[in-house]
Write a protein that holds these residues in place. Sequence first.
Motif, PDB file in Angstrom:
ATOM      1  N   SER A 237       0.750  -1.186   0.270  1.00 56.54           N
ATOM      2  CA  SER A 237       0.102   0.021  -0.051  1.00 56.54           C
ATOM      3  C   SER A 237       0.947   1.312   0.056  1.00 56.54           C
ATOM      4  O   SER A 237       1.826   1.434   0.898  1.00 56.54           O
ATOM      5  N   ILE A 238       0.375   2.280  -0.746  1.00 51.56           N
ATOM      6  CA  ILE A 238       1.146   3.351  -0.962  1.00 51.56           C
ATOM      7  C   ILE A 238       0.183   4.670  -1.297  1.00 51.56           C
ATOM      8  O   ILE A 238      -0.622   4.426  -2.026  1.00 51.56           O
ATOM      9  N   GLU A 239       0.326   5.772  -0.487  1.00 56.25           N
ATOM     10  CA  GLU A 239      -0.474   6.882  -0.553  1.00 56.25           C
ATOM     11  C   GLU A 239      -0.645   7.468  -1.965  1.00 56.25           C
ATOM     12  O   GLU A 239       0.702   7.782  -2.548  1.00 56.25           O
ATOM     13  N   PRO A 240      -1.685   7.978  -2.500  1.00 53.95           N
ATOM     14  CA  PRO A 240      -1.511   8.679  -3.864  1.00 53.95           C
ATOM     15  C   PRO A 240      -0.743   9.611  -3.902  1.00 53.95           C
ATOM     16  O   PRO A 240      -0.185   9.926  -5.013  1.00 53.95           O
ATOM     17  N   ASN A 241      -0.708  10.573  -2.699  1.00 51.54           N
ATOM     18  CA  ASN A 241      -0.139  11.887  -3.030  1.00 51.54           C
ATOM     19  C   ASN A 241       1.457  11.455  -2.734  1.00 51.54           C
ATOM     20  O   ASN A 241       2.552  12.326  -3.015  1.00 51.54           O
ATOM     21  N   LEU A 242       1.756  10.358  -2.485  1.00 55.17           N
ATOM     22  CA  LEU A 242       3.285   9.905  -2.170  1.00 55.17           C
ATOM     23  C   LEU A 242       3.850   8.996  -3.252  1.00 55.17           C
ATOM     24  O   LEU A 242       5.055   8.747  -3.489  1.00 55.17           O
ATOM     25  N   LEU A 243       2.967   8.483  -4.194  1.00 54.78           N
ATOM     26  CA  LEU A 243       3.286   7.694  -5.240  1.00 54.78           C
ATOM     27  C   LEU A 243       3.383   8.649  -6.701  1.00 54.78           C
ATOM     28  O   LEU A 243       2.643   9.127  -7.171  1.00 54.78           O
ATOM     29  N   LYS A 244       4.715   9.190  -6.742  1.00 51.56           N
ATOM     30  CA  LYS A 244       4.952  10.062  -7.660  1.00 51.56           C
ATOM     31  C   LYS A 244       5.184   9.448  -9.132  1.00 51.56           C
ATOM     32  O   LYS A 244       5.546   8.174  -9.303  1.00 51.56           O
ATOM     33  N   ASN A 245       4.879  10.208 -10.222  1.00 53.14           N
ATOM     34  CA  ASN A 245       4.913   9.839 -11.623  1.00 53.14           C
ATOM     35  C   ASN A 245       6.316   9.166 -11.704  1.00 53.14           C
ATOM     36  O   ASN A 245       6.561   8.118 -12.655  1.00 53.14           O
ATOM     37  N   GLU A 246       7.412   9.677 -11.045  1.00 55.14           N
ATOM     38  CA  GLU A 246       9.009   9.002 -11.621  1.00 55.14           C
ATOM     39  C   GLU A 246       8.757   7.587 -11.126  1.00 55.14           C
ATOM     40  O   GLU A 246       9.323   6.821 -11.855  1.00 55.14           O
ATOM     41  N   THR A 247       8.185   7.598  -9.969  1.00 56.86           N
ATOM     42  CA  THR A 247       8.366   5.998  -9.420  1.00 56.86           C
ATOM     43  C   THR A 247       7.522   5.117 -10.362  1.00 56.86           C
ATOM     44  O   THR A 247       7.740   4.111 -10.718  1.00 56.86           O
ATOM     45  N   ILE A 248       6.240   5.519 -10.623  1.00 54.57           N
ATOM     46  CA  ILE A 248       5.455   4.528 -11.649  1.00 54.57           C
ATOM     47  C   ILE A 248       6.109   4.505 -13.094  1.00 54.57           C
ATOM     48  O   ILE A 248       6.143   3.283 -13.324  1.00 54.57           O
ATOM     49  N   GLU A 249       6.900   5.419 -13.557  1.00 54.24           N
ATOM     50  CA  GLU A 249       7.490   5.359 -14.711  1.00 54.24           C
ATOM     51  C   GLU A 249       8.735   4.191 -14.479  1.00 54.24           C
ATOM     52  O   GLU A 249       9.081   3.595 -15.218  1.00 54.24           O
ATOM     53  N   PHE A 250       9.279   4.338 -13.457  1.00 53.22           N
ATOM     54  CA  PHE A 250      10.434   3.577 -13.186  1.00 53.22           C
ATOM     55  C   PHE A 250      10.013   2.206 -13.003  1.00 53.22           C
ATOM     56  O   PHE A 250      10.667   1.348 -13.380  1.00 53.22           O
ATOM     57  N   VAL A 251       8.880   1.828 -12.385  1.00 51.04           N
ATOM     58  CA  VAL A 251       8.566   0.378 -12.171  1.00 51.04           C
ATOM     59  C   VAL A 251       8.089  -0.118 -13.417  1.00 51.04           C
ATOM     60  O   VAL A 251       8.349  -1.096 -13.882  1.00 51.04           O
ATOM     61  N   SER A 252       7.626   0.757 -14.462  1.00 56.16           N
ATOM     62  CA  SER A 252       7.078   0.542 -15.598  1.00 56.16           C
ATOM     63  C   SER A 252       8.424  -0.233 -16.278  1.00 56.16           C
ATOM     64  O   SER A 252       8.132  -1.098 -17.460  1.00 56.16           O
ATOM     65  N   GLN A 253       9.598   0.160 -16.303  1.00 55.34           N
ATOM     66  CA  GLN A 253      10.741   0.022 -16.940  1.00 55.34           C
ATOM     67  C   GLN A 253      11.490  -1.244 -16.087  1.00 55.34           C
ATOM     68  O   GLN A 253      12.541  -1.674 -16.512  1.00 55.34           O
ATOM     69  N   SER A 254      11.107  -1.285 -14.960  1.00 52.82           N
ATOM     70  CA  SER A 254      12.035  -2.059 -14.017  1.00 52.82           C
ATOM     71  C   SER A 254      12.313  -3.587 -14.222  1.00 52.82           C
ATOM     72  O   SER A 254      11.543  -4.263 -14.850  1.00 52.82           O
TER      73      SER A 254
END
Length: 442
Positions: A237-254
Amino acid sequence: MENKKKVAFYTLGCKLNFSETSTIARDFQNEGFERVDFEEIADIYVINTCSVTDNADKQFKQIVKKAMKLNDKAFVAAVGCYAQLKPEELAAVDGVDLVLGATEKFKITDYINDLSKNDMGEVHSCEIEEADFYVGSYSIGDRTRAFLKVQDGCDYKCTYCTIPLARGISRSDALENVLKNASEISQQGIKEIVLTGVNIGDYGKGEFGNKKHEHTFLDLVKALDEVEGIERLRISSIEPNLLKNETIEFVSQSRTFVPHFHIPLQSGSNDILKKMKRRYMRELYTERVAKIREVMPHACIGVDVIVGFPGETDEHFLETYHFLNDLDISYLHVFTYSERDNTEAVDMDGVVPANVRSKRSKMLRGLSVKKRRAFYESQIGTNRTVLFESENKEGYIHGFTENYVKVKTPWNPELVNTLHEINLTKIDEDGSVRMEFINVEA
């Protein structure tokens, strides 16, 4: 060695509690105790408590009763969130000998010199302000995946929540220590690690009780992606305000992070979000889901939601229902609001009757079934990787794909804790998905 004392554990609540129970159990084993299942006769029973729902309180009494039935001379200790919030209440439960608060639970073996039963539970708790140090934990040996604690406590002041009172301020593990624990886990042959904490997106704050920001959550994710031997990493679980776009992008390439996010929403009504003192509005939540879908169309997105919060009218609830219905998400965790002492919400007007809370909860659970089904249907015909679990359930072995689709295939013990390329073929009557192996050697 015949007379080794036996200790058994029972964990209520979240993944974080499981990681801490596992760490406490290893401490007992290091002190020469033998760990046994809770269903077995033991000299000591340790119950790790939770304070999130009413039910956890009632469950505690039943678990103590169960322990006393197995061995009425056993020593019973309670630790965890409820033990911090209501120590006297737990100590008064028939059969309980020791109650340890937030700072004491990791020193439990220091308190177990004398195993004789007490008339009344002995309490060692602290003012929660004293819980300003960090103890790293992870769970292994309990399942195919390990829960790795990276953060504890919370600085948020949500009006319904007792977690800051039970766990103290937000504080994080040192990055080197998280990486060391992750390596230790991978050396045990465990294929998947789930990151856990109270508010993991806040990682980097308060390393060892100071407020210095050494690393961010993104730094943590990037560093873990490099650890040798780990096949899969999952963000819990991660809060929406703390889940930054950079993290989402990194996960997509991880290399190792899987396309699965669990993001608490709590309400789809901005009025209610304000009353809850959440740190975002529903518009931000919509943006986060859209971003995930843009870079990972096949990602699984889970949502926490609370029904029956004080002041939630039928209109507010329907706003939440329609918001979730229109959102491209995969499943819901539905919580029925329950009053908690020492929270702001407990004194708010507009108490929602229990039968209305229950009806709303039922509606959202029904929506969750529909959402999960639609998500699974969208995955039929796709190729995924599955990690098989260890249980034989009625002749089948189950596992989860990287994007959290539950699959099944006829039981084969050789598949336990192995990863396989598969094709998802159809949804079974029990709601899990049938599959075919892509590489035939399996």
